[in-house]
Design an enzyme around this catalytic site. Structure first.
Site, short mmCIF file in Angstrom:
data_model
loop_
_atom_site.label_atom_id
_atom_site.label_comp_id
_atom_site.label_asym_id
_atom_site.label_seq_id
_atom_site.Cartn_x
_atom_site.Cartn_y
_atom_site.Cartn_z
N HIS A 1 -31.21 1.24 1.56
CA HIS A 1 -30.96 2.04 0.37
C HIS A 1 -31.99 3.15 0.26
O HIS A 1 -33.07 3.08 0.85
CB HIS A 1 -31.00 1.18 -0.90
CG HIS A 1 -32.37 0.65 -1.23
ND1 HIS A 1 -32.94 -0.42 -0.56
CD2 HIS A 1 -33.29 1.05 -2.15
CE1 HIS A 1 -34.14 -0.67 -1.05
NE2 HIS A 1 -34.39 0.22 -2.01
N GLN B 1 -33.35 6.25 -2.92
CA GLN B 1 -33.40 6.38 -4.37
C GLN B 1 -33.46 7.84 -4.80
O GLN B 1 -33.91 8.71 -4.05
CB GLN B 1 -34.62 5.64 -4.92
CG GLN B 1 -34.64 4.16 -4.60
CD GLN B 1 -35.86 3.47 -5.17
OE1 GLN B 1 -36.08 3.41 -6.38
NE2 GLN B 1 -36.68 2.91 -4.28
#
Length: 338
Positions: free
Chosen positions: A168, A170
């Site tokens: 992931h 951000q």
């Protein structure tokens, strides 16, 4: 003999401690990272666990409905957000201290349903989807005029600050422009005022001419080890077409070349340095600053193969025992055959 090097774009100083310099292969950690499963039932980012995250704000899907399996890339608010859009924007400036309420946005881009994947190993089409999701969220966040800047970053590995191993990145939108960003813009403006040229375009031309620090050179992007690298194997991905903002300039047809370069660069770094922990940061113009002529968006990759200590924190001058010209050569040996 050690030497001080100055970055032409930021004026940041680095000490290259050549008397204790290591060969690039000496930075490669021999310890292998533990193997991860393709799916972890306890991971909030894995398929089937969509209900454990806040409701998604964007997704690229091949099947399924909102907040259900069938997604390829999913964007959700950070459950432990640093800033929140639900907080009213309030500025207080008494005589001594200025405070701003915690208004903003903090989102997570879940890059793949696969728990054990890495960005360097994903198919290029999947990396394109990740970049498309980031671009769409940047454009949406830019529509709120209370947002002044959006930071896009990726923490890979414990040394880089990651808390969840599922792939992931951000985004954090802030109502202010960070001081370090202002300083970078100001140095770029000074160079432009002196030479009527973009310092990053100038840097790209010189790096190509010298060739010593170039890692990857394509029609659209240049990847090189900065002359004043702060970390071993530090890299910059610089678009050859001048544009201040990734948000304003990136078009759908430009996503594929960037995905190719990003994936290839990370693949080379993984192969050369045994998948090191790293931070990846997008440097792009603030949302409403007029710096079109003199600023140039780019991506920095900062491997965490050394730890800043008291001198670095106290002076802002980094000490490195890695020589960028040597690490660039070492990385070029791991370039894909095609």
């Amino acid at each position: 003999m050690s030497e001080l090097r100055q970055d032409i774009a930021t004026k940041r100083w680095v000490i290259v401690a050549t008397e204790r310099a290591k060969r690039p292969q000496q930075y490669v950690k021999s310890a292998e990272k533990p193997a991860l499963p393709e799916h972890d039932e306890k991971c909030p980012f894995c398929l089937g666990n969509e209900g454990t995250t806040p409701p998604e704000v964007f997704a690229i899907r091949h099947a399924g409905a909102h907040n259900e399996p069938g997604w390829d890339v999913r964007v959700v608010p950070n459950k432990f957000a640093a800033l929140s859009p639900a907080i009213p924007l309030v500025v207080e400036s008494p005589d001594l201290h200025t405070t701003i309420s915690g208004f903003g946005a903090h989102e997570v881009v879940i890059e793949t349903p696969l728990h054990n994947a890495t960005l360097s190993c994903l198919p290029q089409q999947q990396v394109e989807k990740v970049l498309t999701a980031i671009l769409q969220r940047l454009r949406t966040l830019a529509q709120d005029h209370r947002h002044a800047f959006v930071a896009v970053f990726r923490n890979h590995g414990p040394a880089a600050g990651t808390s969840l191993v599922h792939p992931h990145c951000q985004l954090i939108a802030t109502p202010i422009v960070p001081t370090c960003v202002r300083e970078e813009l100001e140095e770029a403006r000074r160079f432009y005022d002196d030479r009527v040229a973009c310092v990053y375009c100038y840097q790209a031309r010189r790096e190509i001419e010298e060739g010593k620090r170039v890692v990857l050179d394509t029609a659209d992007y240049l990847v090189f080890a900065p002359f004043a690298s702060r970390f071993p194997f530090e890299l910059m991905i610089l678009p050859k077409r001048h544009a201040a903002s990734f948000v304003a300039s990136a078009q759908a047809q430009e996503i594929a070349p960037l995905a190719h370069v990003l994936r290839t660069t990370l693949e080379m770094l993984r192969a050369a340095a045994n998948d090191p922990d790293y931070n990846l940061v997008l440097h792009s113009a603030p949302l409403r600053d007029s710096c079109m002529d003199y600023y140039h968006w780019h991506i920095e990759i900062l491997p965490r193969l050394s730890t800043p200590a008291g001198f670095e924190l106290g002076t802002g001058i980094y000490i490195t025992s890695a020589i960028p010209e040597e690490t660039a050569q070492f990385l070029r040996d791991f370039a894909p055959a095609c």
